[in-house]
Write a protein that holds these residues in place. Sequence first.
Motif, PDB file in Angstrom:
ATOM      1  N   TYR A 172     -18.761 137.538 -23.330  1.00 35.29           N
ATOM      2  CA  TYR A 172     -17.537 137.780 -24.084  1.00 35.29           C
ATOM      3  C   TYR A 172     -17.549 139.214 -24.592  1.00 35.29           C
ATOM      4  CZ  TYR A 172     -17.643 132.690 -24.172  1.00 35.29           C
ATOM      5  OH  TYR A 172     -17.713 131.372 -23.809  1.00 35.29           O
ATOM      6  N   LEU A 180     -12.844 138.993 -28.301  1.00 33.42           N
ATOM      7  CA  LEU A 180     -13.324 137.643 -27.960  1.00 33.42           C
ATOM      8  C   LEU A 180     -14.725 137.436 -28.533  1.00 33.42           C
ATOM      9  CD1 LEU A 180     -12.127 137.337 -24.272  1.00 33.42           C
ATOM     10  CD2 LEU A 180     -11.322 135.995 -26.215  1.00 33.42           C
ATOM     11  N   GLY A 215      -9.443 129.900 -14.653  1.00 32.12           N
ATOM     12  CA  GLY A 215      -8.521 129.232 -15.570  1.00 32.12           C
ATOM     13  C   GLY A 215      -9.051 127.885 -16.039  1.00 32.12           C
ATOM     14  N   ILE A 272     -11.761 128.560 -18.624  1.00 30.76           N
ATOM     15  CA  ILE A 272     -11.171 128.881 -19.925  1.00 30.76           C
ATOM     16  C   ILE A 272     -10.733 127.600 -20.627  1.00 30.76           C
ATOM     17  CG2 ILE A 272      -9.187 129.955 -21.075  1.00 30.76           C
ATOM     18  CD1 ILE A 272      -9.385 132.197 -18.956  1.00 30.76           C
ATOM     19  N   ALA A 277     -12.347 126.124 -24.077  1.00 34.20           N
ATOM     20  CA  ALA A 277     -11.461 125.925 -25.224  1.00 34.20           C
ATOM     21  C   ALA A 277     -11.511 124.489 -25.727  1.00 34.20           C
ATOM     22  CB  ALA A 277     -10.034 126.316 -24.865  1.00 34.20           C
ATOM     23  N   ALA A 309     -13.393 128.680 -29.655  1.00 29.97           N
ATOM     24  CA  ALA A 309     -12.962 129.101 -28.323  1.00 29.97           C
ATOM     25  C   ALA A 309     -11.490 128.744 -28.103  1.00 29.97           C
ATOM     26  CB  ALA A 309     -13.837 128.459 -27.247  1.00 29.97           C
ATOM     27  N   PHE A 317      -8.996 131.707 -27.113  1.00 36.47           N
ATOM     28  CA  PHE A 317      -8.289 131.665 -25.838  1.00 36.47           C
ATOM     29  C   PHE A 317      -6.847 131.175 -25.980  1.00 36.47           C
ATOM     30  CE2 PHE A 317     -12.719 131.095 -24.038  1.00 36.47           C
ATOM     31  CZ  PHE A 317     -12.739 132.319 -23.378  1.00 36.47           C
ATOM     32  N   ARG A 361      -3.998 132.545 -23.361  1.00 35.66           N
ATOM     33  CA  ARG A 361      -4.813 132.617 -22.139  1.00 35.66           C
ATOM     34  C   ARG A 361      -4.303 133.643 -21.140  1.00 35.66           C
ATOM     35  NH1 ARG A 361      -6.236 126.224 -21.323  1.00 35.66           N
ATOM     36  NH2 ARG A 361      -6.921 125.982 -23.468  1.00 35.66           N
ATOM     37  N   ILE A 394      -6.045 137.016 -21.310  1.00 33.30           N
ATOM     38  CA  ILE A 394      -7.475 137.129 -21.054  1.00 33.30           C
ATOM     39  C   ILE A 394      -7.727 137.588 -19.627  1.00 33.30           C
ATOM     40  CG2 ILE A 394      -9.678 135.889 -21.037  1.00 33.30           C
ATOM     41  CD1 ILE A 394      -8.355 136.171 -23.817  1.00 33.30           C
ATOM     42  N   ALA A 408     -10.765 138.558 -16.643  1.00 31.91           N
ATOM     43  CA  ALA A 408     -12.079 138.014 -16.283  1.00 31.91           C
ATOM     44  C   ALA A 408     -12.694 138.794 -15.133  1.00 31.91           C
ATOM     45  CB  ALA A 408     -11.940 136.541 -15.886  1.00 31.91           C
ATOM     46  N   HIS A 426      -7.083 134.221 -12.830  1.00 32.35           N
ATOM     47  CA  HIS A 426      -7.349 132.877 -13.349  1.00 32.35           C
ATOM     48  C   HIS A 426      -7.474 131.847 -12.226  1.00 32.35           C
ATOM     49  CE1 HIS A 426      -6.231 133.427 -17.838  1.00 32.35           C
ATOM     50  NE2 HIS A 426      -6.769 134.528 -17.345  1.00 32.35           N
ATOM     51  N   PHE A 461     -15.432 137.526 -19.839  1.00 30.53           N
ATOM     52  CA  PHE A 461     -14.073 137.472 -20.354  1.00 30.53           C
ATOM     53  C   PHE A 461     -13.850 138.647 -21.290  1.00 30.53           C
ATOM     54  CE2 PHE A 461     -14.842 132.898 -19.517  1.00 30.53           C
ATOM     55  CZ  PHE A 461     -13.828 132.704 -18.586  1.00 30.53           C
TER      56      PHE A 461
END
Length: 83
Positions: free
Chosen positions: A5, A9, A30, A33, A37, A43, A47, A50, A53, A55, A64, A76
């Motif tokens: 992270y 984040l 995705g 994530i 979460a 989290a 997130f 989303r 975010i 990655a 994602h 992330f």
Amino acid sequence: MKVLYFAWLRERLNKGEEEVSPPAQVATVGDLIGWLAAEDEAAELAFAKRHLIRAAVDGKLATHETPVAGAEVVAFFPPMTGG
């Protein structure tokens, strides 16, 4: 797999990395994530947006929809700006 992270984040989750073992149905970034979460209230809040975010999977920028099967590291981070 190791999850890293960065930026806010890291601050919101109060950790820079963790080792996770997601279930088999976690197939994409995705999905990961969503699973992260669902497992942790911090989290879930981190997130919440989303779509913002970004990655990377094993050092390569990812969407994602990118598969995570066999990945060693997923990172992330929030959107970056340049200047």
